[in-house]
Scaffold this active site. Structure first.
Site, short mmCIF file in Angstrom:
data_model
loop_
_atom_site.label_atom_id
_atom_site.label_comp_id
_atom_site.label_asym_id
_atom_site.label_seq_id
_atom_site.Cartn_x
_atom_site.Cartn_y
_atom_site.Cartn_z
N HIS A 131 0.85 -1.19 0.00
CA HIS A 131 0.00 0.00 0.00
C HIS A 131 0.88 1.23 0.00
O HIS A 131 2.12 1.15 0.13
CB HIS A 131 -0.95 0.00 1.20
CG HIS A 131 -2.20 -0.80 0.96
ND1 HIS A 131 -3.14 -0.46 0.02
CD2 HIS A 131 -2.65 -1.94 1.55
CE1 HIS A 131 -4.12 -1.35 0.03
NE2 HIS A 131 -3.84 -2.27 0.95
N ASP A 161 -0.25 7.06 -3.40
CA ASP A 161 -1.45 6.75 -4.20
C ASP A 161 -1.78 7.84 -5.21
O ASP A 161 -1.97 7.55 -6.40
CB ASP A 161 -2.66 6.56 -3.28
CG ASP A 161 -2.73 5.16 -2.68
OD1 ASP A 161 -1.92 4.30 -3.08
OD2 ASP A 161 -3.58 4.93 -1.81
#
Length: 367
Positions: A131, A161
């Protein structure tokens, strides 16, 4: 200047998005905000979102079970009829379903196939889970963002992200579209967060190469080391942010704070620890509102640190229309802004499903 319209500069661009999480939906939202026609392929019973889930605004939804052969063929036909495909699965997943870029390009050689991952399509880590926090840790970015006790602090998931992921995917898609329109040949865009974040660190690598950046966090001009670039707690527990890097702005900052310091010694790093303590004491003597009044209209590079709710109600943000209401939900307006295509506001989140056949029939009629 051309006449203005509300369609967006990407009107007429067809994009098929295989729905994922994190950066790929945000990238698709950006492209939808710019006027692209987005069709989201979602798993059964997952495609229709609530208005509050506005990352999925501006799409039409088709629900397909990609484990089913007939649904895979529907997805294949939709993807081949598009200008762009966006997917965010681990490497090899789309190929195993017969939906990889080579097979699609055999049908549509102008197709831009955009792949969003954390580690990239190749490399020792390519197929393992991760992540945002993992990707920015590996790049060195997380090591440079630390709390007062020295521990690395995750900067939300903005850096990996959305900064190193979504924005680089969008840039790659737009560049590949330009080339496809010029040459008739599409290509695969490999947007990896570890690549994008590393690229965003270019300035800091440059500073380090020139001996102007230390690997010791909290000692540099932009990471909390400088007294004139950082956040400070006010008497009411709220915070202000100071960023007076240029000497002319630093002089104004010293004046507004009442800080007795020779502006010519601004960059003397040996002075910084003591000055940071002095500025902290000064700021702690007044409320945030009092400091806002003192700095109002000045070039001291000052801003109050606002909550999300406060930000949406700030006069500057209101006047610029930075936030809009769509489907009764407050949300950020599309960005950036285009002179010929001012935004009419965020497009709605789909409240119903469509069939792949209906969309393909529509596209054939428009061809």
């Amino acid at each position: 200047m051309q006449s203005q319209d509300m369609t967006g500069p990407l009107q007429g661009i067809r994009i098929v998005e295989f729905v994922g999480i994190g950066p790929s939906p945000f990238a698709a939202m950006m492209l939808a905000d710019m006027g692209a026609e987005i069709v989201s392929i979602a798993r059964p019973d997952t495609g229709v979102k609530t208005p509050e889930d506005f990352i999925f605004r501006g799409r039409r939804v088709v629900e397909l079970d990609l484990k089913d052969e007939e649904d895979r063929l529907r997805a294949f036909d939709l993807a081949c009829a598009a200008d762009v495909v966006i997917e965010g699965f681990r490497p090899g997943v789309m190929e195993r379903m017969g939906l990889g870029p080579d097979r699609l390009a055999a049908r549509n050689k102008a197709l831009v196939y955009a792949r969003m991952t954390g580690w990239g399509q190749a490399g020792p880590l390519a197929r393992i889970a991760g992540h945002d926090i993992n990707y920015i840790a590996l790049t060195g970015a997380l090591d440079s963002i630390r709390s007062s006790d020295g521990a690395p602090v995750a900067p939300l998931n903005l850096v990996g992200d959305y900064g190193g992921g979504s924005l680089y995917l969008v840039v790659g898609v737009l560049a590949a579209l330009i080339e496809a329109r010029r040459t008739g040949c599409g290509q695969t865009v490999d947007a990896a967060m570890c690549d994008g974040v590393s690229h965003m660190l270019s300035t800091f690598y440059s500073l380090r190469a020139r001996g102007r950046w230390s690997d010791t966090p909290g000692t540099n001009i932009l990471d909390g080391g400088a007294h004139f670039y950082g956040t400070y707690r006010c008497s009411d527990g709220k915070f202000i942010a100071l960023g007076a890097i240029e000497p002319q702005f630093y002089a104004i900052l010293c004046e507004k704070l009442g800080l007795d310091h020779d502006p010519r010694r601004q960059m003397e790093q040996s002075d910084w620890p003591g000055l940071r303590s002095r500025v902290a004491d000064i700021v702690a003597g007044k409320t945030r509102a009092e400091w806002e009044a003192i700095f109002d209209g000045s070039d001291a590079c000052f801003a109050p640190v606002l909550s999300l709710d406060e930000a949406s109600r700030h006069p500057h943000m209101i006047e610029r229309g930075v936030h809009r209401i769509a489907q009764d939900v407050v949300q950020p307006a599309p960005a950036p802004r285009f002179s010929n295509h001012p935004s009419a506001g965020p497009r709605p989140v789909a409240q119903s499903r469509m069939s792949a056949e209906a969309i393909l029939s529509e596209w054939r009629q428009q061809a």
